[in-house]
Design a protein around this motif. Structure first.
Motif, PDB file in Angstrom:
ATOM      1  N   GLU A 119       0.826  -1.200   0.000  1.00 15.80           N
ATOM      2  CA  GLU A 119       0.000   0.000   0.000  1.00 15.80           C
ATOM      3  C   GLU A 119       0.863   1.254   0.000  1.00 15.80           C
ATOM      4  OE1 GLU A 119      -3.928   1.371   2.408  1.00 15.80           O
ATOM      5  OE2 GLU A 119      -2.140   1.052   3.652  1.00 15.80           O
ATOM      6  N   ALA A 168      -8.624   3.126  -7.400  1.00 18.66           N
ATOM      7  CA  ALA A 168      -9.043   2.143  -6.393  1.00 18.66           C
ATOM      8  C   ALA A 168      -7.924   1.133  -6.208  1.00 18.66           C
ATOM      9  CB  ALA A 168     -10.330   1.435  -6.819  1.00 18.66           C
ATOM     10  N   TYR A 169      -7.866   0.544  -5.006  1.00 16.79           N
ATOM     11  CA  TYR A 169      -6.908  -0.534  -4.764  1.00 16.79           C
ATOM     12  C   TYR A 169      -7.386  -1.387  -3.602  1.00 16.79           C
ATOM     13  CZ  TYR A 169      -5.071   2.054  -0.719  1.00 16.79           C
ATOM     14  OH  TYR A 169      -4.937   2.698   0.482  1.00 16.79           O
ATOM     15  N   ASP A 229     -12.921  -2.581  -4.600  1.00 17.90           N
ATOM     16  CA  ASP A 229     -13.174  -2.098  -3.242  1.00 17.90           C
ATOM     17  C   ASP A 229     -13.876  -3.136  -2.369  1.00 17.90           C
ATOM     18  OD1 ASP A 229     -11.975   0.412  -3.226  1.00 17.90           O
ATOM     19  OD2 ASP A 229     -13.687   1.368  -4.199  1.00 17.90           O
ATOM     20  N   SER A 235      -8.711   1.252  -0.882  1.00 20.62           N
ATOM     21  CA  SER A 235      -8.999   2.655  -1.190  1.00 20.62           C
ATOM     22  C   SER A 235     -10.335   3.083  -0.606  1.00 20.62           C
ATOM     23  CB  SER A 235      -9.003   2.859  -2.705  1.00 20.62           C
ATOM     24  OG  SER A 235      -9.904   1.965  -3.336  1.00 20.62           O
ATOM     25  N   GLU A 291     -10.014   4.334   2.881  1.00 20.89           N
ATOM     26  CA  GLU A 291      -9.383   5.654   2.901  1.00 20.89           C
ATOM     27  C   GLU A 291     -10.386   6.739   2.520  1.00 20.89           C
ATOM     28  OE1 GLU A 291      -6.160   6.661   3.747  1.00 20.89           O
ATOM     29  OE2 GLU A 291      -6.195   4.660   4.620  1.00 20.89           O
ATOM     30  N   ARG A 292     -11.205   6.468   1.534  1.00 18.95           N
ATOM     31  CA  ARG A 292     -12.191   7.460   1.096  1.00 18.95           C
ATOM     32  C   ARG A 292     -13.231   7.715   2.188  1.00 18.95           C
ATOM     33  NH1 ARG A 292     -11.437   8.788  -4.195  1.00 18.95           N
ATOM     34  NH2 ARG A 292     -10.525   7.252  -5.617  1.00 18.95           N
ATOM     35  N   LEU A 312      -5.517   9.804  -3.583  1.00 17.10           N
ATOM     36  CA  LEU A 312      -6.334   9.073  -4.550  1.00 17.10           C
ATOM     37  C   LEU A 312      -6.932  10.027  -5.583  1.00 17.10           C
ATOM     38  CD1 LEU A 312      -8.238   6.671  -2.107  1.00 17.10           C
ATOM     39  CD2 LEU A 312      -6.199   6.174  -3.464  1.00 17.10           C
TER      40      LEU A 312
END
Length: 329
Positions: free
Chosen positions: A48, A64-65, A185, A204, A207-208, A227
């Motif tokens: 990451e 996205a990840y 996601d 991701s 995080e969002r 991002l």
């Protein structure tokens, strides 16, 4: 017959790509191995952090990840406009942040007087490095090689860490992009590694959601700087960003995750997120495609019209993926 990597990644066709790398033999080399008892969970943090660090250097945006126990997913946006706006000096500085460069590039940055022939060589280097700094292949190489070296040093061994080269899928339109991002996601939800998107580590979506919660009084939720941001629906003078509203996407992921966890495919309620209506995707097809995205779609992902247009433009003799494309129609 497999197509070359160059033909699979074509920025003039689409700037969005879904990439995946798996550990050799799909072993648990990045998480907890229940069979051996070894814990490699910290390596997920390595991946990451390396992703986010490289995104600051390359002209590639992370959409996205998700870092799993034995593989990772990442959706990248090639930002050619950003790369072309860099000065020669900035290109060299960015390249030196990752690689050694050469004598001439260091002398150029130091402000030394160079002959015309030397300046010509520097200009050629800048052109080459600019292209590489918006290349997904170079990004994935810088990511995977670094992780492999760290893991091998920790294990005091040599050999492969990753299972061959990374795989990529071209996301040809908004429907393909939305489906792929939701698929990525929700990986920890499908794998039963997390109960909710916000509790899924090394993703991701977490995080969002974390950023959105920081300033709930604002009319527009805060977005993480690391991002690629959501810019809202396509419109004139649209800023750089994903062609969706963040609120709609978070609602979509939450709704989709509930159906995946509860195994309710075929029993979709009418309270579907409005983003599906805008994209013209059937709710039942949406849940199915976001569960089986990789197995259903191969190198090209999009509607029937998008795939046909792409194949015609690049001279494909065949038109792959039309049957699966009906899920996004």
């Amino acid at each position: 017959m497999p197509r070359s990597r160059k033909s699979q990644i074509a920025p003039e066709a689409t700037p969005y790509y879904h990439c995946t790398s798996r550990c050799v033999r799909r072993a648990f080399l990045c998480g907890r191995d229940e069979h051996s008892g070894n814990d490699y969970e910290h390596r997920r943090g390595w991946i990451e952090q390396r992703m986010l660090t490289l995104a600051k250097v390359y002209a590639l945006d992370i959409c996205a990840y998700a870092v799993m126990s034995n593989h990772y997913h990442i959706v990248l946006h090639i930002n050619a406009e950003k790369a072309n706006a860099w000065s020669d000096t900035e290109v060299i500085q960015r390249w030196h942040a990752l690689y050694a460069g050469n004598l001439l590039s260091h002398e150029y940055l130091a402000g030394k007087d160079l002959y015309d022939e030397q300046l010509k060589v520097v200009s050629e280097l800048v052109t080459e490095w600019r292209e590489r700094l918006m290349s997904i292949s170079w990004f994935m190489r810088a990511l995977n090689e670094d992780i492999a070296r760290q893991a091998n040093a920790e294990d005091i061994c040599t050999g492969r860490f990753w299972e061959g080269r990374f795989k990529s899928q071209a996301l040809l339109d908004e429907k393909a992009l939305a489906a792929c991002m939701a698929y990525v996601d929700l990986n920890p939800i499908r794998a039963q590694m997390a109960e909710t998107p916000e509790t899924s580590d090394f993703t991701s979506i977490s995080e969002r959601i974390l950023s959105a919660k920081e300033d709930q009084a604002s009319s527009e939720p805060k977005q993480p700087k690391s991002l690629f941001p959501f810019a809202g629906y396509p419109r004139q003078d649209m800023p750089a960003g994903l062609p969706f509203r963040l609120q709609d996407y978070l609602e979509l992921v939450d709704w989709t995750g509930r159906h995946i966890r509860n195994d309710k495919r075929g029993n979709i309620n009418n309270n579907t997120p409005p983003i599906l209506e805008r994209l013209g995707i059937d709710a039942e097809h949406w849940v199915y495609s976001t569960q089986y995205f990789e197995s259903q779609f191969k190198g090209l992902v999009g509607t029937v019209q998008s795939i046909r247009a792409h194949c015609q433009r690049f001279g494909y003799q065949r038109t792959p993926g039309l049957a699966s494309a009906t899920l996004l129609t």
